[in-house]
Enzyme design. Sequence first.
Site, PDB file in Angstrom:
ATOM      1  N   LYS B 107      42.826  44.634  38.257  1.00 18.38           N
ATOM      2  CA  LYS B 107      42.562  45.792  37.217  1.00 18.38           C
ATOM      3  C   LYS B 107      41.657  47.229  37.280  1.00 18.38           C
ATOM      4  O   LYS B 107      40.711  46.690  37.971  1.00 18.38           O
ATOM      5  CB  LYS B 107      42.165  45.030  36.462  1.00 18.38           C
ATOM      6  CG  LYS B 107      41.510  45.725  34.855  1.00 18.38           C
ATOM      7  CD  LYS B 107      40.876  45.537  33.759  1.00 18.38           C
ATOM      8  CE  LYS B 107      40.442  46.393  33.078  1.00 18.38           C
ATOM      9  NZ  LYS B 107      39.573  45.248  31.704  1.00 18.38           N
ATOM     10  N   GLY B 168      33.153  46.512  24.075  1.00 21.49           N
ATOM     11  CA  GLY B 168      32.271  45.844  24.021  1.00 21.49           C
ATOM     12  C   GLY B 168      32.124  46.114  22.763  1.00 21.49           C
ATOM     13  O   GLY B 168      30.950  45.550  21.714  1.00 21.49           O
ATOM     14  N   ALA B 194      40.193  46.212  25.703  1.00 24.13           N
ATOM     15  CA  ALA B 194      38.632  46.884  25.264  1.00 24.13           C
ATOM     16  C   ALA B 194      38.691  46.911  23.568  1.00 24.13           C
ATOM     17  O   ALA B 194      39.315  47.533  23.279  1.00 24.13           O
ATOM     18  CB  ALA B 194      38.246  48.274  26.220  1.00 24.13           C
ATOM     19  N   GLY B 195      37.864  46.764  23.274  1.00 23.60           N
ATOM     20  CA  GLY B 195      36.831  47.109  22.033  1.00 23.60           C
ATOM     21  C   GLY B 195      37.732  46.038  20.633  1.00 23.60           C
ATOM     22  O   GLY B 195      37.686  46.220  19.636  1.00 23.60           O
TER      23      GLY B 195
END
Lengths: 71, 274
Positions: B107, B168, B194-195
């Site tokens: 990643k 986060g 993400a998020g």
Amino acid sequence: MSTDSVTALANGTPVTLPAGATIGDLAAHLGLAPKAILVERNGEALLRSEWPARPLSEGDRIEFIRMVAGG
Amino acid sequence: MTTPQPPPQPLVIAGRTFRSRLLTGTGKFPSPEAMRAALEASGTEIVTVALRRADLSGEHDPFADILTHIDPARYLLLPNTSGAMNAAEAVRLARLAASAGLPKWIKLEIHPDPRHLLPDPIETLLAAEQLVKEGFIVLPYINADPVLAKRLQDVGTAAVMPLAAPIGTNRGLETRGQLEIIIEQATVPVVIDAGLGAPSHAAAALEMGADAVLVNTAIAIASDPAAMAHAFRLAVDAGRIAYETGLASAAPVGAKASPTSPLTGFLRPEPALR
């Protein structure tokens, strides 16, 4: 520089071992289990199968890295 | 003749097939046991890990060796390049990860700004090119930029991982419009990363055609990470099944409602009989 010892930087800290010591010896000296760590020598990743037997050279920069939790 | 399989269809990345479309991170869990239980409950098959300089102080860190808690025979480990500030550092981290002898999946994430953790598009493209040449299966974490996503798939990344919102933040699909374009143009799987803070965010991502999602914080910091992991698993499956089935189109705001039940006539007399 003495010929009966070899000094390498392990994660930035100088460590002196008897001449002829290997990276495996350095890991053992630092209490690191070979199975759990990855190793870089002078910026180059070394395969798990090859690093333990690799002799240390004077001034080698050795990085011991762990696989840790992350996202 | 093969029988058509019921949805959801499996996810295929770089020729490898996965039943789960939920990738999970391993950061921020309260304990290794909580992490293990959550991974189990999530149904995940791809798990991200990070690389860090070994602590030589001799202090005990329960997460120090992730491989004692995650079986690489059961989960595909996806090491990330978090901490890299540029392409050269990311390539160096990827090579280190590969020295473990695990599959060469990486990643790719390069975020030089620790405040927002937003990925650097230029360094990411440079590193992706190099790592693809070296035989890595590259999954780059990127801002939701359709042009960049296209450039990355053109250099041979195995997927693209655009963010829904900063890492986060749990704010959900803030980049929705851009994600829609990325999905429409994609020739490789789109993993929204993400998020995503709630199972409903993950379901919405799959409903709009994302191939998978990666969730870490929302599961790890839940009061019961295993329960939340289960909720995300159900949401991902629900979203994917809905996508494969085809969602009903939405009527414009102000349009007439369309009854789903007969507007039964017997409660009031027919006007003609009054």
